[in-house]
Design an enzyme around this catalytic site. Structure first.
Site, PDB file in Angstrom:
ATOM      1  N   ASP A 171       6.444   1.855 -18.630  1.00  0.00           N
ATOM      2  CA  ASP A 171       4.991   1.699 -18.718  1.00  0.00           C
ATOM      3  C   ASP A 171       4.461   0.963 -17.496  1.00  0.00           C
ATOM      4  O   ASP A 171       3.464   1.371 -16.882  1.00  0.00           O
ATOM      5  CB  ASP A 171       4.662   0.932 -20.000  1.00  0.00           C
ATOM      6  CG  ASP A 171       3.180   0.931 -20.347  1.00  0.00           C
ATOM      7  OD1 ASP A 171       2.461   1.856 -19.935  1.00  0.00           O
ATOM      8  OD2 ASP A 171       2.751  -0.004 -21.053  1.00  0.00           O
ATOM      9  N   HIS A 254      -1.050   8.060 -17.552  1.00  0.00           N
ATOM     10  CA  HIS A 254      -1.369   7.845 -18.962  1.00  0.00           C
ATOM     11  C   HIS A 254      -2.055   9.064 -19.577  1.00  0.00           C
ATOM     12  O   HIS A 254      -1.927   9.303 -20.777  1.00  0.00           O
ATOM     13  CB  HIS A 254      -2.222   6.594 -19.137  1.00  0.00           C
ATOM     14  CG  HIS A 254      -1.400   5.342 -19.284  1.00  0.00           C
ATOM     15  ND1 HIS A 254      -0.801   4.716 -18.208  1.00  0.00           N
ATOM     16  CD2 HIS A 254      -1.045   4.617 -20.387  1.00  0.00           C
ATOM     17  CE1 HIS A 254      -0.134   3.650 -18.637  1.00  0.00           C
ATOM     18  NE2 HIS A 254      -0.255   3.575 -19.947  1.00  0.00           N
ATOM     19  N   HIS A 257       0.746  11.197 -20.655  1.00  0.00           N
ATOM     20  CA  HIS A 257       1.261  10.612 -21.902  1.00  0.00           C
ATOM     21  C   HIS A 257       0.443  11.092 -23.098  1.00  0.00           C
ATOM     22  O   HIS A 257       0.985  11.532 -24.118  1.00  0.00           O
ATOM     23  CB  HIS A 257       1.209   9.085 -21.829  1.00  0.00           C
ATOM     24  CG  HIS A 257       1.314   8.404 -23.162  1.00  0.00           C
ATOM     25  ND1 HIS A 257       0.220   8.240 -23.997  1.00  0.00           N
ATOM     26  CD2 HIS A 257       2.358   7.859 -23.821  1.00  0.00           C
ATOM     27  CE1 HIS A 257       0.595   7.642 -25.116  1.00  0.00           C
ATOM     28  NE2 HIS A 257       1.887   7.394 -25.026  1.00  0.00           N
ATOM     29  N   HIS A 270       6.281   5.083 -25.853  1.00  0.00           N
ATOM     30  CA  HIS A 270       5.112   5.090 -24.974  1.00  0.00           C
ATOM     31  C   HIS A 270       5.531   5.047 -23.505  1.00  0.00           C
ATOM     32  O   HIS A 270       5.106   5.875 -22.694  1.00  0.00           O
ATOM     33  CB  HIS A 270       4.217   3.895 -25.304  1.00  0.00           C
ATOM     34  CG  HIS A 270       3.060   3.725 -24.375  1.00  0.00           C
ATOM     35  ND1 HIS A 270       1.889   4.430 -24.497  1.00  0.00           N
ATOM     36  CD2 HIS A 270       2.896   2.918 -23.281  1.00  0.00           C
ATOM     37  CE1 HIS A 270       1.050   4.069 -23.537  1.00  0.00           C
ATOM     38  NE2 HIS A 270       1.643   3.162 -22.783  1.00  0.00           N
TER      39      HIS A 270
END
Length: 359
Positions: A171, A254, A257, A270
């Site tokens: 992340d 992101h 994601h 995540h």
């Protein structure tokens, strides 16, 4: 265009930091709602109770239902009100902490976040990612206030499963590149307006710390040993990345994601999904292949996913992932050059091909 910088007023990290929890909660209010789950209670429940007892802190424990949904936030907000608590303590992973933020947003009072895994940069931020009951992203709540205190006990972090720690590195690896993209495109941050230079500098420092310390920290993670490399990497994951993403901006990493979450059923974490999103972003930006390969190799050697298969995306779902990365509120709009879904598809396949070449 305006720019701003947001952050929690206090961050505390180190071995045994949980011992100070009760005293700090007392500084914020008279009665706490501890939001956590059974697993965390089994691991640190006695430590928390000892800290609260030593400080004379009254508290009520409410168990998290497993998903950060609007209904779960509403349910636990009613518990906070019925118990007349004035401080919310969110203890656990990112979803527990996001629920705690939502409760404070509804009920008011103070907020302390206590991550028990360094798996995301959620603890410092004013954002709650809200899901549907079946685990798909429903949207995000941007709160006016940040946590009053982020308390990180590295004894606890070092004892958590290594996969969660590696996920946190995944992340945080994206933070620098997403901040750079947002700065270049003139995009928006969660702090409001364009990225601040402070936010971008923190994002860059986050990446430098990870490149220097993450390999040794990953080696130490999971066995309860707190090393200097682990301390440095925890700060990068939780604090530097948290402040970097809110004040620097999110971009394609992101967004990809979110596309994976929308289009697939996957057990990837995540940070694992963000890592593949980062490689996709680097390809999308036309970075030199040696640059993308260097980042991919670093991630791969830490145990992070670098292919579509690694995160459970079948070849027939790549177009759906790309479509899911777009939307009115998607961070893809912070990406320079106004990429299209077809460009994201090509970048996903190119990142996957590069990743497979490393295995």
């Amino acid at each position: 265009m305006k720019r701003s910088f947001v952050s929690p007023p206090r961050y505390l990290q180190g071995p045994g930091a949980l011992d100070e929890l009760g005293r700090h909660v007392n500084d914020l209010g008279g009665r706490a709602l501890l939001v956590t789950d059974d697993v965390v209670v089994d691991v640190v429940g006695e430590d928390v109770d000892r800290s609260f007892s030593a400080a004379g802190t009254a508290y009520h424990t409410a168990l998290f239902g497993g998903e950060c949904t609007e209904d779960e936030i509403a349910r636990l907000t009613e518990v906070a009100r019925s118990e007349e608590t004035d401080v919310v303590v969110g203890m656990g992973g990112g979803k527990v902490i996001d629920v705690a933020k939502g409760i404070r947003g509804q009920a008011g009072g103070g907020l302390v976040t206590v991550p028990t895994v360094a798996s995301t940069d959620a603890p410092t931020s004013g954002l709650s990612v809200v899901y549907t009951d079946d685990g798909h992203i429903a949207g995000g709540l941007v709160h006016r206030e940040r946590p009053d205190l982020v308390l990180v006990d590295t004894d606890v972090i070092a004892s958590a499963p290594r996969r969660w720690f590696v996920s946190g590195v995944g992340d945080a690896l994206a933070t620098r590149f997403e901040a750079e993209a947002t700065m270049k495109s003139g995009g928006q941050t969660f702090a409001g307006g364009r990225p601040s230079q402070a936010g971008v500098a923190l994002a860059e420092r986050c990446y430098d710390v990870l490149r220097t310390h993450a390999p040794a920290a990953v080696d130490a993670a999971g066995d309860g040993t707190v090393t200097e490399a682990l301390e440095e990497t925890v700060e990068a994951i939780v604090l530097l990345s948290g402040l970097g993403f809110e004040n620097g901006g999110l971009a394609a990493a992101h967004a990809v994601h979110d596309g994976i979450v929308a289009a697939t059923e996957t057990t990837a974490t995540h940070g694992e999904k963000v890592c593949l999103g980062l490689l996709t972003q680097l390809v999308l930006e036309g970075r030199p292949e040696e640059t993308v390969r260097e980042v991919a190799r670093f991630a791969h050697d830490l145990g992070l996913p670098v292919t579509l298969a690694d995160v459970g995306v079948a070849a027939g779902r790549v177009e759906a992932v790309a479509e899911g990365a777009f939307g009115d509120e998607s961070s893809i709009h912070n990406q320079p050059g106004d990429p299209t879904p077809s460009a994201v598809v090509e970048a996903l396949y190119a990142a996957d091909e590069l990743g497979r070449s490393l295995e």
